[in-house]
Design a protein around this motif. Structure first.
Motif, PDB file in Angstrom:
ATOM      1  N   LEU A   1     -38.217  -9.323 -36.745  1.00 62.33           N
ATOM      2  CA  LEU A   1     -38.381 -10.761 -36.884  1.00 62.33           C
ATOM      3  C   LEU A   1     -37.177 -11.314 -37.632  1.00 62.33           C
ATOM      4  O   LEU A   1     -36.787 -10.781 -38.662  1.00 62.33           O
ATOM      5  CB  LEU A   1     -39.681 -11.085 -37.632  1.00 62.33           C
ATOM      6  N   TRP A   2     -36.598 -12.374 -37.070  1.00 62.50           N
ATOM      7  CA  TRP A   2     -35.396 -12.967 -37.644  1.00 62.50           C
ATOM      8  C   TRP A   2     -35.632 -14.437 -37.982  1.00 62.50           C
ATOM      9  O   TRP A   2     -36.417 -15.120 -37.329  1.00 62.50           O
ATOM     10  CB  TRP A   2     -34.235 -12.885 -36.648  1.00 62.50           C
ATOM     11  N   LYS A   3     -34.921 -14.916 -39.003  1.00 61.14           N
ATOM     12  CA  LYS A   3     -34.913 -16.326 -39.348  1.00 61.14           C
ATOM     13  C   LYS A   3     -33.497 -16.858 -39.202  1.00 61.14           C
ATOM     14  O   LYS A   3     -32.536 -16.239 -39.682  1.00 61.14           O
ATOM     15  CB  LYS A   3     -35.391 -16.549 -40.789  1.00 61.14           C
ATOM     16  N   TYR A   4     -33.375 -17.985 -38.533  1.00 57.39           N
ATOM     17  CA  TYR A   4     -32.075 -18.631 -38.409  1.00 57.39           C
ATOM     18  C   TYR A   4     -32.047 -19.847 -39.318  1.00 57.39           C
ATOM     19  O   TYR A   4     -32.840 -20.783 -39.152  1.00 57.39           O
ATOM     20  CB  TYR A   4     -31.813 -19.049 -36.962  1.00 57.39           C
ATOM     21  N   ASP A   5     -31.174 -19.834 -40.308  1.00 55.59           N
ATOM     22  CA  ASP A   5     -31.022 -20.933 -41.256  1.00 55.59           C
ATOM     23  C   ASP A   5     -30.039 -21.948 -40.674  1.00 55.59           C
ATOM     24  O   ASP A   5     -28.849 -21.671 -40.541  1.00 55.59           O
ATOM     25  CB  ASP A   5     -30.518 -20.409 -42.598  1.00 55.59           C
ATOM     26  N   ILE A   6     -30.558 -23.128 -40.320  1.00 55.33           N
ATOM     27  CA  ILE A   6     -29.724 -24.131 -39.677  1.00 55.33           C
ATOM     28  C   ILE A   6     -28.631 -24.632 -40.615  1.00 55.33           C
ATOM     29  O   ILE A   6     -27.497 -24.892 -40.198  1.00 55.33           O
ATOM     30  CB  ILE A   6     -30.604 -25.310 -39.199  1.00 55.33           C
ATOM     31  N   ASN A   7     -28.952 -24.766 -41.903  1.00 56.36           N
ATOM     32  CA  ASN A   7     -27.987 -25.327 -42.853  1.00 56.36           C
ATOM     33  C   ASN A   7     -26.801 -24.396 -43.083  1.00 56.36           C
ATOM     34  O   ASN A   7     -25.655 -24.849 -43.198  1.00 56.36           O
ATOM     35  CB  ASN A   7     -28.680 -25.621 -44.183  1.00 56.36           C
ATOM     36  N   THR A   8     -27.060 -23.093 -43.169  1.00 61.92           N
ATOM     37  CA  THR A   8     -25.971 -22.142 -43.422  1.00 61.92           C
ATOM     38  C   THR A   8     -25.399 -21.546 -42.147  1.00 61.92           C
ATOM     39  O   THR A   8     -24.374 -20.862 -42.193  1.00 61.92           O
ATOM     40  CB  THR A   8     -26.467 -20.996 -44.310  1.00 61.92           C
ATOM     41  N   ASN A   9     -26.073 -21.800 -40.992  1.00 60.37           N
ATOM     42  CA  ASN A   9     -25.641 -21.225 -39.719  1.00 60.37           C
ATOM     43  C   ASN A   9     -25.597 -19.697 -39.803  1.00 60.37           C
ATOM     44  O   ASN A   9     -24.674 -19.050 -39.330  1.00 60.37           O
ATOM     45  CB  ASN A   9     -24.267 -21.774 -39.302  1.00 60.37           C
ATOM     46  N   GLU A  10     -26.646 -19.124 -40.432  1.00 57.71           N
ATOM     47  CA  GLU A  10     -26.698 -17.678 -40.624  1.00 57.71           C
ATOM     48  C   GLU A  10     -28.080 -17.135 -40.262  1.00 57.71           C
ATOM     49  O   GLU A  10     -29.100 -17.806 -40.423  1.00 57.71           O
ATOM     50  CB  GLU A  10     -26.385 -17.316 -42.081  1.00 57.71           C
ATOM     51  N   TRP A  11     -28.097 -15.879 -39.805  1.00 55.70           N
ATOM     52  CA  TRP A  11     -29.325 -15.172 -39.496  1.00 55.70           C
ATOM     53  C   TRP A  11     -29.753 -14.309 -40.674  1.00 55.70           C
ATOM     54  O   TRP A  11     -28.922 -13.779 -41.406  1.00 55.70           O
ATOM     55  CB  TRP A  11     -29.127 -14.266 -38.281  1.00 55.70           C
ATOM     56  N   THR A  12     -31.083 -14.146 -40.835  1.00 51.84           N
ATOM     57  CA  THR A  12     -31.643 -13.271 -41.866  1.00 51.84           C
ATOM     58  C   THR A  12     -32.697 -12.368 -41.221  1.00 51.84           C
ATOM     59  O   THR A  12     -33.627 -12.854 -40.570  1.00 51.84           O
ATOM     60  CB  THR A  12     -32.310 -14.078 -42.999  1.00 51.84           C
ATOM     61  N   TRP A  13     -32.529 -11.057 -41.386  1.00 49.66           N
ATOM     62  CA  TRP A  13     -33.529 -10.101 -40.912  1.00 49.66           C
ATOM     63  C   TRP A  13     -34.701 -10.133 -41.875  1.00 49.66           C
ATOM     64  O   TRP A  13     -34.580  -9.786 -43.037  1.00 49.66           O
ATOM     65  CB  TRP A  13     -32.889  -8.706 -40.833  1.00 49.66           C
ATOM     66  N   MET A  14     -35.895 -10.539 -41.367  1.00 50.86           N
ATOM     67  CA  MET A  14     -37.046 -10.775 -42.228  1.00 50.86           C
ATOM     68  C   MET A  14     -38.075  -9.650 -42.183  1.00 50.86           C
ATOM     69  O   MET A  14     -38.697  -9.324 -43.195  1.00 50.86           O
ATOM     70  CB  MET A  14     -37.735 -12.092 -41.826  1.00 50.86           C
ATOM     71  N   GLN A  15     -38.305  -9.077 -40.997  1.00 49.85           N
ATOM     72  CA  GLN A  15     -39.398  -8.123 -40.822  1.00 49.85           C
ATOM     73  C   GLN A  15     -39.073  -7.190 -39.666  1.00 49.85           C
ATOM     74  O   GLN A  15     -38.271  -7.515 -38.794  1.00 49.85           O
ATOM     75  CB  GLN A  15     -40.709  -8.859 -40.500  1.00 49.85           C
ATOM     76  N   GLY A  16     -39.723  -6.031 -39.636  1.00 50.94           N
ATOM     77  CA  GLY A  16     -39.635  -5.143 -38.486  1.00 50.94           C
ATOM     78  C   GLY A  16     -38.635  -4.021 -38.659  1.00 50.94           C
ATOM     79  O   GLY A  16     -37.815  -4.008 -39.582  1.00 50.94           O
ATOM     80  N   ASN A  17     -38.707  -3.078 -37.749  1.00 54.42           N
ATOM     81  CA  ASN A  17     -37.871  -1.866 -37.776  1.00 54.42           C
ATOM     82  C   ASN A  17     -36.666  -2.052 -36.857  1.00 54.42           C
ATOM     83  O   ASN A  17     -36.825  -2.189 -35.641  1.00 54.42           O
ATOM     84  CB  ASN A  17     -38.710  -0.675 -37.307  1.00 54.42           C
TER      85      ASN A  17
END
Length: 209
Positions: A1-17
């Protein structure tokens, strides 16, 4: 599961293998019913188009295909409902059985019940009404169901219950068609599989092509 931060234009790995593959799948871990936990996970899923966002921004996910260790390598179809709590960064098993290829239970059309649940399937047509309830239409359960569905289900978020709203409780239905643009209680679309083209008007009427 990934989160895309619109303000920073960056992806964050949130959950999962990140190392899982089709040949090395992660199995679901349901944990305790309706209880969040860092170890809960739906496991590998694909064809999971039935997803919604509630009023609090949490992600809800229904069914789809995955792998079950008891029938590997045959794909398994699920009818469980999961909620991803954004604030906790944890999954919660909210509804449905903790095993695949379930035949479901239709109950009485239009009546909510804790026993109600759509049969296991991959579903593609889904929407949400103005009261925050979730809807799905049709889909396929593959070799375990014998084909596709033409039923409509409503998930009442406040009650955590499914309601069978319309359609047949059998598979591979030819539906029932009147003249064009004529509304009748007997009208039912035929069974559909990958019917992703769905929208709705301001009155919450759904349109499916």
């Amino acid at each position: 599961l990934w989160k895309y931060d619109i303000n920073t234009n960056e992806w964050t790995w949130m959950q999962g293998n990140p190392w899982t593959t089709m040949w090395n799948p992660v199995q679901p871990n349901y944990g305790t019913y309706q209880t969040p936990s860092p170890t809960n996970t739906p496991g590998n899923r694909w064809e999971t188009s039935a997803s919604w966002t509630d009023a609090n921004g949490n992600l809800w996910l229904f069914g789809g295909e995955g792998h079950d260790s008891t029938i590997w390598p045959i794909p398994a179809y699920y009818n469980d409902m999961w909620k991803y709590d954004v604030g906790l960064n944890q999954w919660v098993w909210m509804n449905g059985p903790n095993h695949p290829n379930d035949s479901g239970y239709y109950g009485i059309k239009g009546v909510a019940s804790p026993s109600n649940r759509p049969p296991s399937r991959s579903t593609y047509a889904k929407w949400k009404d103005q009261s925050g309830n979730f809807y799905l239409f049709a889909g396929t359960g593959g070799v375990f169901s014998g084909g596709g569905y033409n039923d409509v289900w409503k998930y009442d978020v406040s009650l955590n219950n499914w309601i069978w709203m319309s359609g047949d409780s059998t598979v591979m239905s030819n539906g029932s068609y009147s003249a064009e643009c004529v509304t009748l209680p007997s009208n039912i679309p035929r069974s559909d599989f990958e019917n992703r083209s769905t929208c709705f008007d301001p009155l919450d009427n759904a349109y499916i092509f």
